[in-house]
Design a protein around this motif. Structure first.
Motif, PDB file in Angstrom:
ATOM      1  N   VAL A 261       0.827  -1.210   0.000  1.00  0.00           N
ATOM      2  CA  VAL A 261       0.000   0.000   0.000  1.00  0.00           C
ATOM      3  C   VAL A 261       0.863   1.263   0.000  1.00  0.00           C
ATOM      4  O   VAL A 261       0.435   2.315  -0.470  1.00  0.00           O
ATOM      5  N   ALA A 262       2.083   1.176   0.481  1.00  0.00           N
ATOM      6  CA  ALA A 262       2.970   2.341   0.514  1.00  0.00           C
ATOM      7  C   ALA A 262       3.330   2.823  -0.886  1.00  0.00           C
ATOM      8  O   ALA A 262       3.773   3.967  -1.060  1.00  0.00           O
ATOM      9  N   TYR A 263       3.134   1.958  -1.908  1.00  0.00           N
ATOM     10  CA  TYR A 263       3.506   2.305  -3.277  1.00  0.00           C
ATOM     11  C   TYR A 263       2.274   2.458  -4.176  1.00  0.00           C
ATOM     12  O   TYR A 263       2.412   2.545  -5.386  1.00  0.00           O
ATOM     13  N   TRP A 264       1.102   2.509  -3.573  1.00  0.00           N
ATOM     14  CA  TRP A 264      -0.130   2.637  -4.340  1.00  0.00           C
ATOM     15  C   TRP A 264      -0.629   4.078  -4.235  1.00  0.00           C
ATOM     16  O   TRP A 264      -0.885   4.574  -3.152  1.00  0.00           O
ATOM     17  N   LEU A 265      -0.783   4.740  -5.399  1.00  0.00           N
ATOM     18  CA  LEU A 265      -1.171   6.147  -5.406  1.00  0.00           C
ATOM     19  C   LEU A 265      -2.679   6.340  -5.253  1.00  0.00           C
ATOM     20  O   LEU A 265      -3.124   7.342  -4.685  1.00  0.00           O
ATOM     21  N   GLY A 266      -3.450   5.422  -5.774  1.00  0.00           N
ATOM     22  CA  GLY A 266      -4.900   5.553  -5.691  1.00  0.00           C
ATOM     23  C   GLY A 266      -5.565   4.856  -6.853  1.00  0.00           C
ATOM     24  O   GLY A 266      -4.923   4.217  -7.687  1.00  0.00           O
ATOM     25  N   ALA A 267      -6.891   4.980  -6.917  1.00  0.00           N
ATOM     26  CA  ALA A 267      -7.660   4.325  -7.966  1.00  0.00           C
ATOM     27  C   ALA A 267      -8.879   5.143  -8.320  1.00  0.00           C
ATOM     28  O   ALA A 267      -9.494   5.770  -7.449  1.00  0.00           O
ATOM     29  N   ALA A 268      -9.217   5.147  -9.598  1.00  0.00           N
ATOM     30  CA  ALA A 268     -10.461   5.747 -10.073  1.00  0.00           C
ATOM     31  C   ALA A 268     -11.518   4.652 -10.087  1.00  0.00           C
ATOM     32  O   ALA A 268     -11.375   3.656 -10.806  1.00  0.00           O
ATOM     33  N   VAL A 269     -12.557   4.809  -9.285  1.00  0.00           N
ATOM     34  CA  VAL A 269     -13.580   3.776  -9.130  1.00  0.00           C
ATOM     35  C   VAL A 269     -14.966   4.404  -9.265  1.00  0.00           C
ATOM     36  O   VAL A 269     -15.126   5.608  -9.091  1.00  0.00           O
ATOM     37  N   PRO A 270     -15.983   3.589  -9.559  1.00  0.00           N
ATOM     38  CA  PRO A 270     -17.347   4.127  -9.586  1.00  0.00           C
ATOM     39  C   PRO A 270     -17.749   4.649  -8.207  1.00  0.00           C
ATOM     40  O   PRO A 270     -17.443   4.031  -7.185  1.00  0.00           O
ATOM     41  N   ASP A 271     -18.440   5.776  -8.178  1.00  0.00           N
ATOM     42  CA  ASP A 271     -18.844   6.380  -6.915  1.00  0.00           C
ATOM     43  C   ASP A 271     -20.166   5.748  -6.449  1.00  0.00           C
ATOM     44  O   ASP A 271     -21.240   6.352  -6.513  1.00  0.00           O
ATOM     45  N   VAL A 272     -20.055   4.512  -5.966  1.00  0.00           N
ATOM     46  CA  VAL A 272     -21.236   3.746  -5.576  1.00  0.00           C
ATOM     47  C   VAL A 272     -21.940   4.393  -4.389  1.00  0.00           C
ATOM     48  O   VAL A 272     -23.178   4.449  -4.338  1.00  0.00           O
ATOM     49  N   ALA A 273     -21.182   4.888  -3.418  1.00  0.00           N
ATOM     50  CA  ALA A 273     -21.792   5.460  -2.211  1.00  0.00           C
ATOM     51  C   ALA A 273     -22.720   6.618  -2.561  1.00  0.00           C
ATOM     52  O   ALA A 273     -23.860   6.679  -2.095  1.00  0.00           O
ATOM     53  N   GLU A 274     -22.264   7.538  -3.387  1.00  0.00           N
ATOM     54  CA  GLU A 274     -23.085   8.694  -3.741  1.00  0.00           C
ATOM     55  C   GLU A 274     -24.278   8.277  -4.591  1.00  0.00           C
ATOM     56  O   GLU A 274     -25.386   8.810  -4.441  1.00  0.00           O
ATOM     57  N   ALA A 275     -24.066   7.298  -5.491  1.00  0.00           N
ATOM     58  CA  ALA A 275     -25.174   6.839  -6.323  1.00  0.00           C
ATOM     59  C   ALA A 275     -26.272   6.221  -5.479  1.00  0.00           C
ATOM     60  O   ALA A 275     -27.463   6.505  -5.680  1.00  0.00           O
ATOM     61  N   VAL A 276     -25.910   5.385  -4.518  1.00  0.00           N
ATOM     62  CA  VAL A 276     -26.910   4.745  -3.663  1.00  0.00           C
ATOM     63  C   VAL A 276     -27.630   5.790  -2.823  1.00  0.00           C
ATOM     64  O   VAL A 276     -28.858   5.766  -2.687  1.00  0.00           O
ATOM     65  N   ARG A 277     -26.885   6.733  -2.246  1.00  0.00           N
ATOM     66  CA  ARG A 277     -27.514   7.780  -1.435  1.00  0.00           C
ATOM     67  C   ARG A 277     -28.513   8.586  -2.266  1.00  0.00           C
ATOM     68  O   ARG A 277     -29.640   8.871  -1.831  1.00  0.00           O
ATOM     69  N   ARG A 278     -28.104   8.942  -3.480  1.00  0.00           N
ATOM     70  CA  ARG A 278     -28.969   9.762  -4.339  1.00  0.00           C
ATOM     71  C   ARG A 278     -30.223   9.011  -4.760  1.00  0.00           C
ATOM     72  O   ARG A 278     -31.326   9.566  -4.751  1.00  0.00           O
ATOM     73  N   VAL A 279     -30.065   7.743  -5.120  1.00  0.00           N
ATOM     74  CA  VAL A 279     -31.222   6.942  -5.533  1.00  0.00           C
ATOM     75  C   VAL A 279     -32.199   6.776  -4.370  1.00  0.00           C
ATOM     76  O   VAL A 279     -33.421   6.914  -4.542  1.00  0.00           O
ATOM     77  N   LEU A 280     -31.679   6.481  -3.179  1.00  0.00           N
ATOM     78  CA  LEU A 280     -32.556   6.313  -2.020  1.00  0.00           C
ATOM     79  C   LEU A 280     -33.297   7.619  -1.705  1.00  0.00           C
ATOM     80  O   LEU A 280     -34.481   7.601  -1.347  1.00  0.00           O
ATOM     81  N   ARG A 281     -32.592   8.730  -1.829  1.00  0.00           N
ATOM     82  CA  ARG A 281     -33.233  10.019  -1.542  1.00  0.00           C
ATOM     83  C   ARG A 281     -34.368  10.283  -2.535  1.00  0.00           C
ATOM     84  O   ARG A 281     -35.454  10.743  -2.154  1.00  0.00           O
TER      85      ARG A 281
END
Length: 333
Positions: A261-281
């Motif tokens: 993990v010390a050599y991992w910069l990050g990842a572009a992933v689907p924003d599932v959390a925001e999508a679920v929150r928005r759909v539920l709202r």
């Protein structure tokens, strides 16, 4: 006046205390007509945990609860659980993801035309019945974000080249990585690409990543499904850096307690959390349960999962733009 027995006085005091004590708060009401079924398991730092974050945010703001079911990673189990949930009489809106469970949900949408289905992760070109809404992932956008962010850091670390590891079916993501890297200042001739034949072969990913690092790359971006796990370990082996598209190496390293993990910069992933929150709202306000916005496809947003390495190496203006959501994909010249 006679004195009360000790036991009598205790009963009187206890009764007064019970009558004076505040009543326990009633549990929040449950929206039994809605159920969220998400691929993965709790604690695996994958789609299910992301969906759970969206559910928690919705519940905290609305004062209600909804059912959230982990589907695990077994497609055989999905084929049993998804139809069973669709048959449940109380369920009027089913939210399913990612692509595998969503495909099963699309089948059930045709079986149960009176219910509503929100399907996360299906391709935008899917033929949709009128009771289904697809939130699709744009692989080009994910690739662009990873290419731009990782490419910016790579320019600060080394004159080049920039490495890309691509798997089958990731052509749009590869084009996005190339474009993002170009916007970050990389000449296309300084970008090296290694292909892996399978999205499920970490050994092949490890070998391809080593070839890229051997050509002088200090940063490699992986868009190769589970084969990107090999990139994660290769980066740690040579003590250089890596980033991912859809594959969150930080989550994988945390699960297996890997120092990679010390050599991992990050990842572009689907924003599932925001999508679920928005759909539920929207569902809470009746806009989805009653059929509005169905029979079509929409976009599932993209989120960059940053790590300590990214925060240490990325320039402050880049981090600020990322936090403010000011990184829309720009056309390449």
């Amino acid at each position: 006046m006679g004195r009360w027995p000790l036991a009598g006085r205790f009963v009187l005091i206890l009764g007064l205390a019970v009558r004076c004590a505040p009543a326990a708060p009633a549990p929040p009401p449950r929206l039994t007509e809605i159920v969220v079924l998400m691929e993965g398991l709790e604690g695996a730092l994958g789609p299910f945990d992301a969906a759970a974050a969206g559910v928690r945010a919705f519940q905290a703001s609305e004062g209600v609860t909804v059912s959230l079911l982990p589907l695990g990673e077994d497609p055989v189990a999905w084929a049993t659980v998804v139809p069973r949930a669709a048959r449940e009489p109380d369920h009027r809106l089913l939210i399913l993801g990612m692509e595998g469970p969503a495909r099963l949900g699309l089948e059930q949408a045709r079986v149960f035309p009176g219910k509503r289905f929100v399907l996360l992760g299906l391709p935008a070109g899917s033929h949709l019945p009128p009771n289904a809404l697809v939130l699709s992932v744009d692989p080009f956008e994910m690739g662009w974000q990873a290419g731009y962010l990782a490419g910016t850091i790579a320019r600060r670390l080394s004159p080049g080249p920039l490495g890309i590891m691509a798997g089958p079916g990731m052509e749009a993501a590869l084009a996005g990585i190339r474009c993002g890297a170009q916007r970050a200042g990389w000449d296309p001739s300084a970008v090296r690409v290694e292909a892996v034949a399978s999205a499920w072969d970490p050994v092949a990913g490890f070998e391809a990543a080593l070839r890229l690092y051997g050509q002088g790359a200090w940063v490699v971006v992986g868009a190769a499904g589970e084969s990107t796990a090999g990139l994660l370990e290769a980066a740690a082996a040579v003590q250089r850096y890596a980033a991912g598209v859809e594959f969150d190496g930080a989550a994988r390293a945390a699960r297996i307690r890997s120092p990679a993990v010390a050599y991992w910069l990050g990842a572009a992933v689907p924003d599932v959390a925001e999508a679920v929150r928005r759909v539920l709202r929207q569902a809470r306000r009746g806009g989805l349960i009653h059929g509005l916005a169905f029979g079509r496809a929409d976009r599932l947003g993209v989120r960059w999962v940053a790590t300590e390495a990214f925060q240490r190496l990325a320039p402050s203006d880049l981090q600020r733009a990322l936090e403010e959501g000011d990184l829309p994909p720009a056309a390449c010249p």
